[in-house]
Motif scaffolding. Structure first.
Motif, PDB file in Angstrom:
ATOM      1  N   VAL A  27       0.841  -1.392   0.036  1.00  0.00           N
ATOM      2  CA  VAL A  27      -0.117  -0.037   0.019  1.00  0.00           C
ATOM      3  C   VAL A  27       0.805   1.198  -0.063  1.00  0.00           C
ATOM      4  O   VAL A  27       0.337   2.238  -0.367  1.00  0.00           O
ATOM      5  CB  VAL A  27      -0.939  -0.029   0.989  1.00  0.00           C
ATOM      6  N   VAL A  28       2.071   1.292   0.263  1.00  0.00           N
ATOM      7  CA  VAL A  28       2.919   2.551   0.433  1.00  0.00           C
ATOM      8  C   VAL A  28       3.820   2.516  -0.713  1.00  0.00           C
ATOM      9  O   VAL A  28       4.802   1.480  -0.933  1.00  0.00           O
ATOM     10  CB  VAL A  28       3.731   2.373   1.860  1.00  0.00           C
ATOM     11  N   ALA A  29       4.105   3.482  -1.331  1.00  0.00           N
ATOM     12  CA  ALA A  29       4.749   3.905  -2.381  1.00  0.00           C
ATOM     13  C   ALA A  29       6.487   4.108  -1.844  1.00  0.00           C
ATOM     14  O   ALA A  29       6.709   4.445  -0.885  1.00  0.00           O
ATOM     15  CB  ALA A  29       4.655   4.967  -3.407  1.00  0.00           C
ATOM     16  N   ALA A  30       7.150   3.561  -2.876  1.00  0.00           N
ATOM     17  CA  ALA A  30       8.553   3.949  -2.483  1.00  0.00           C
ATOM     18  C   ALA A  30       9.232   5.412  -2.082  1.00  0.00           C
ATOM     19  O   ALA A  30       9.955   5.449  -1.341  1.00  0.00           O
ATOM     20  CB  ALA A  30       9.553   3.357  -3.558  1.00  0.00           C
ATOM     21  N   ASP A  31       8.533   6.296  -2.599  1.00  0.00           N
ATOM     22  CA  ASP A  31       8.710   7.524  -2.489  1.00  0.00           C
ATOM     23  C   ASP A  31       7.687   8.196  -1.350  1.00  0.00           C
ATOM     24  O   ASP A  31       7.606   9.615  -1.263  1.00  0.00           O
ATOM     25  CB  ASP A  31       8.712   8.392  -3.694  1.00  0.00           C
ATOM     26  N   PHE A  32       6.998   7.480  -0.653  1.00  0.00           N
ATOM     27  CA  PHE A  32       6.214   8.113   0.473  1.00  0.00           C
ATOM     28  C   PHE A  32       6.692   9.150   1.491  1.00  0.00           C
ATOM     29  O   PHE A  32       7.942   8.810   1.743  1.00  0.00           O
ATOM     30  CB  PHE A  32       5.563   6.701   1.199  1.00  0.00           C
ATOM     31  N   ARG A  33       5.898  10.061   1.694  1.00  0.00           N
ATOM     32  CA  ARG A  33       6.548  10.898   2.760  1.00  0.00           C
ATOM     33  C   ARG A  33       5.557  11.350   3.940  1.00  0.00           C
ATOM     34  O   ARG A  33       4.466  11.493   3.502  1.00  0.00           O
ATOM     35  CB  ARG A  33       6.840  12.296   1.943  1.00  0.00           C
ATOM     36  N   ASN A  34       6.004  11.415   4.990  1.00  0.00           N
ATOM     37  CA  ASN A  34       5.137  11.629   6.109  1.00  0.00           C
ATOM     38  C   ASN A  34       5.521  12.913   6.675  1.00  0.00           C
ATOM     39  O   ASN A  34       6.458  13.268   7.432  1.00  0.00           O
ATOM     40  CB  ASN A  34       5.278  10.512   7.073  1.00  0.00           C
ATOM     41  N   ARG A  35       4.417  13.931   6.367  1.00  0.00           N
ATOM     42  CA  ARG A  35       4.718  15.159   7.007  1.00  0.00           C
ATOM     43  C   ARG A  35       4.746  15.290   8.568  1.00  0.00           C
ATOM     44  O   ARG A  35       5.282  16.099   9.084  1.00  0.00           O
ATOM     45  CB  ARG A  35       3.487  16.206   6.321  1.00  0.00           C
ATOM     46  N   GLU A  36       4.122  14.369   9.000  1.00  0.00           N
ATOM     47  CA  GLU A  36       3.672  14.353  10.622  1.00  0.00           C
ATOM     48  C   GLU A  36       5.340  13.818  11.144  1.00  0.00           C
ATOM     49  O   GLU A  36       5.091  13.663  12.403  1.00  0.00           O
ATOM     50  CB  GLU A  36       2.757  13.621  11.159  1.00  0.00           C
ATOM     51  N   ALA A  37       6.050  13.269  10.749  1.00  0.00           N
ATOM     52  CA  ALA A  37       7.238  12.560  11.296  1.00  0.00           C
ATOM     53  C   ALA A  37       8.158  13.401  12.035  1.00  0.00           C
ATOM     54  O   ALA A  37       9.134  12.879  12.912  1.00  0.00           O
ATOM     55  CB  ALA A  37       8.053  11.767  10.088  1.00  0.00           C
ATOM     56  N   ALA A  38       7.941  14.925  12.118  1.00  0.00           N
ATOM     57  CA  ALA A  38       8.759  15.606  12.846  1.00  0.00           C
ATOM     58  C   ALA A  38       9.189  15.357  14.309  1.00  0.00           C
ATOM     59  O   ALA A  38      10.092  15.902  14.915  1.00  0.00           O
ATOM     60  CB  ALA A  38       8.476  17.264  12.636  1.00  0.00           C
ATOM     61  N   VAL A  39       7.763  14.833  15.010  1.00  0.00           N
ATOM     62  CA  VAL A  39       8.127  14.565  16.375  1.00  0.00           C
ATOM     63  C   VAL A  39       8.394  13.276  16.699  1.00  0.00           C
ATOM     64  O   VAL A  39       8.154  12.630  17.858  1.00  0.00           O
ATOM     65  CB  VAL A  39       6.748  15.157  16.918  1.00  0.00           C
ATOM     66  N   SER A  40       8.771  12.405  15.703  1.00  0.00           N
ATOM     67  CA  SER A  40       9.187  10.930  16.024  1.00  0.00           C
ATOM     68  C   SER A  40      10.635  10.620  15.780  1.00  0.00           C
ATOM     69  O   SER A  40      11.264  11.435  15.306  1.00  0.00           O
ATOM     70  CB  SER A  40       8.205  10.191  15.069  1.00  0.00           C
ATOM     71  N   PRO A  41      11.034   9.637  16.115  1.00  0.00           N
ATOM     72  CA  PRO A  41      12.218   8.924  15.734  1.00  0.00           C
ATOM     73  C   PRO A  41      12.608   9.323  14.354  1.00  0.00           C
ATOM     74  O   PRO A  41      11.843   9.147  13.452  1.00  0.00           O
ATOM     75  CB  PRO A  41      12.430   7.503  16.141  1.00  0.00           C
ATOM     76  N   SER A  42      13.819   9.398  14.140  1.00  0.00           N
ATOM     77  CA  SER A  42      14.254   9.878  12.604  1.00  0.00           C
ATOM     78  C   SER A  42      14.024   8.757  11.685  1.00  0.00           C
ATOM     79  O   SER A  42      13.663   9.072  10.352  1.00  0.00           O
ATOM     80  CB  SER A  42      15.823  10.172  12.775  1.00  0.00           C
ATOM     81  N   ALA A  43      14.112   7.423  11.802  1.00  0.00           N
ATOM     82  CA  ALA A  43      13.458   6.677  10.850  1.00  0.00           C
ATOM     83  C   ALA A  43      12.121   6.674  10.561  1.00  0.00           C
ATOM     84  O   ALA A  43      11.876   6.344   9.474  1.00  0.00           O
ATOM     85  CB  ALA A  43      13.957   5.190  11.598  1.00  0.00           C
ATOM     86  N   CYS A  44      11.420   7.170  11.264  1.00  0.00           N
ATOM     87  CA  CYS A  44       9.982   7.664  10.664  1.00  0.00           C
ATOM     88  C   CYS A  44      10.134   8.576   9.821  1.00  0.00           C
ATOM     89  O   CYS A  44       9.082   8.763   8.826  1.00  0.00           O
ATOM     90  CB  CYS A  44       9.219   8.083  11.998  1.00  0.00           C
ATOM     91  N   SER A  45      10.862   9.263   9.453  1.00  0.00           N
ATOM     92  CA  SER A  45      11.306  10.206   8.124  1.00  0.00           C
ATOM     93  C   SER A  45      11.675   9.503   6.934  1.00  0.00           C
ATOM     94  O   SER A  45      11.704  10.086   5.921  1.00  0.00           O
ATOM     95  CB  SER A  45      12.011  11.378   8.459  1.00  0.00           C
ATOM     96  N   LEU A  46      12.076   8.170   6.993  1.00  0.00           N
ATOM     97  CA  LEU A  46      12.681   7.744   5.887  1.00  0.00           C
ATOM     98  C   LEU A  46      11.445   7.450   4.831  1.00  0.00           C
ATOM     99  O   LEU A  46      10.265   7.268   5.489  1.00  0.00           O
ATOM    100  CB  LEU A  46      12.920   6.067   6.451  1.00  0.00           C
ATOM    101  N   PRO A  47      11.674   7.598   3.548  1.00  0.00           N
ATOM    102  CA  PRO A  47      10.679   7.381   2.569  1.00  0.00           C
ATOM    103  C   PRO A  47      10.376   5.894   2.219  1.00  0.00           C
ATOM    104  O   PRO A  47      10.836   5.087   2.833  1.00  0.00           O
ATOM    105  CB  PRO A  47      11.558   7.654   1.204  1.00  0.00           C
ATOM    106  N   GLY A  48       9.159   5.720   1.701  1.00  0.00           N
ATOM    107  CA  GLY A  48       8.655   4.609   1.492  1.00  0.00           C
ATOM    108  C   GLY A  48       7.915   3.714   2.753  1.00  0.00           C
ATOM    109  O   GLY A  48       7.684   4.349   3.910  1.00  0.00           O
ATOM    110  N   PRO A  49       7.895   2.538   2.636  1.00  0.00           N
ATOM    111  CA  PRO A  49       7.150   1.687   3.691  1.00  0.00           C
ATOM    112  C   PRO A  49       8.523   1.682   4.940  1.00  0.00           C
ATOM    113  O   PRO A  49       7.620   1.537   6.133  1.00  0.00           O
ATOM    114  CB  PRO A  49       7.386   0.082   2.905  1.00  0.00           C
ATOM    115  N   ALA A  50       9.440   1.886   4.742  1.00  0.00           N
ATOM    116  CA  ALA A  50      10.192   1.888   6.087  1.00  0.00           C
ATOM    117  C   ALA A  50       9.889   2.847   7.136  1.00  0.00           C
ATOM    118  O   ALA A  50      10.003   2.589   8.114  1.00  0.00           O
ATOM    119  CB  ALA A  50      11.795   2.023   5.438  1.00  0.00           C
ATOM    120  N   GLY A  51       9.573   3.923   6.528  1.00  0.00           N
ATOM    121  CA  GLY A  51       9.066   5.011   7.434  1.00  0.00           C
ATOM    122  C   GLY A  51       7.791   4.874   8.024  1.00  0.00           C
ATOM    123  O   GLY A  51       7.821   5.175   9.247  1.00  0.00           O
ATOM    124  N   VAL A  52       6.815   4.125   7.165  1.00  0.00           N
ATOM    125  CA  VAL A  52       5.539   3.748   7.867  1.00  0.00           C
ATOM    126  C   VAL A  52       5.836   2.751   8.961  1.00  0.00           C
ATOM    127  O   VAL A  52       5.485   2.837   9.985  1.00  0.00           O
ATOM    128  CB  VAL A  52       4.556   3.430   6.878  1.00  0.00           C
TER     129      VAL A  52
END
Length: 188
Positions: A27-52
């Motif tokens: 369900v998650v694209a390789a270039d997925f971005r999460n605008r809300e990741a700023a308050v979470s651990p840095s791995a949450c800002s990774l693009p794609g499924p890894a960040g999710v």
């Protein structure tokens, strides 16, 4: 098309609940971005499924029985709006970050959270490519006794900071998020 959009939205929140790498890849694209990741651990800002996957691990580390019952879904060709509730029990430290560093650690309270949120998902090529949210964080912090500060919660938070437990909790959740991100499967 509307059915697939709803499936994508439901799938994204299911990934957060379960940490399922195969579903994340679906369900998650390789270039997925999460605008809300700023308050979470840095791995949450990774693009794609890894960040999710990292984001889900971060939230599940604080809230057991984490669930996101969906109240409504609407969308158009490239966006989905999801109204839902974030629910769970606060059984682990809830660690928030600012600029990649520990900002706040709320020791486990055992309290239930139940907070309404609205999420906007961008969809392209049959996968979710972006996420942003309108959350009621004040209500959640109130349910945890942080805002307005309950004296017992404030004392525990200060104690955690003074003894280094907050920093250790931040290191642990950062490690858990990175480990979850590393379990991401290649996007098909």
């Amino acid at each position: 098309m509307a059915t697939r959009l709803a499936e994508l939205a439901q799938g994204l929140f299911r990934v957060l609940e379960t940490g399922d790498p195969a579903l994340a890849a679906d369900v998650v694209a390789a270039d997925f971005r999460n605008r809300e990741a700023a308050v979470s651990p840095s791995a949450c800002s990774l693009p794609g499924p890894a960040g999710v996957l990292a984001s889900g691990a971060w939230m599940r580390s604080a809230f057991s029985d984490l669930r996101f019952p969906i109240l409504g879904i609407a969308g158009n060709d490239d966006q989905v709006w999801v109204r839902l509730r974030m629910q769970g029990r606060h059984t682990g430290p809830f660690v928030r970050f600012r600029d990649g560093a520990l900002d706040q650690a709320v020791p486990p309270t055992g309290r239930e959270i139940d907070v309404e949120q609205i999420h906007v998902l961008t969809v392209r090529g049959g996968k979710v490519t972006a996420h942003e949210a309108v959350r009621d964080d004040i209500t959640m912090l109130g349910q945890l006794g942080v805002f307005p500060p309950a004296p017992a919660t404030a004392v525990r938070m200060l104690g955690w900071k003074a003894t280094g437990r907050a920093a250790r909790a931040a290191a642990t959740v950062t490690s858990q998020a990175a480990e979850a991100a590393a379990r991401a499967l290649p996007v098909r």
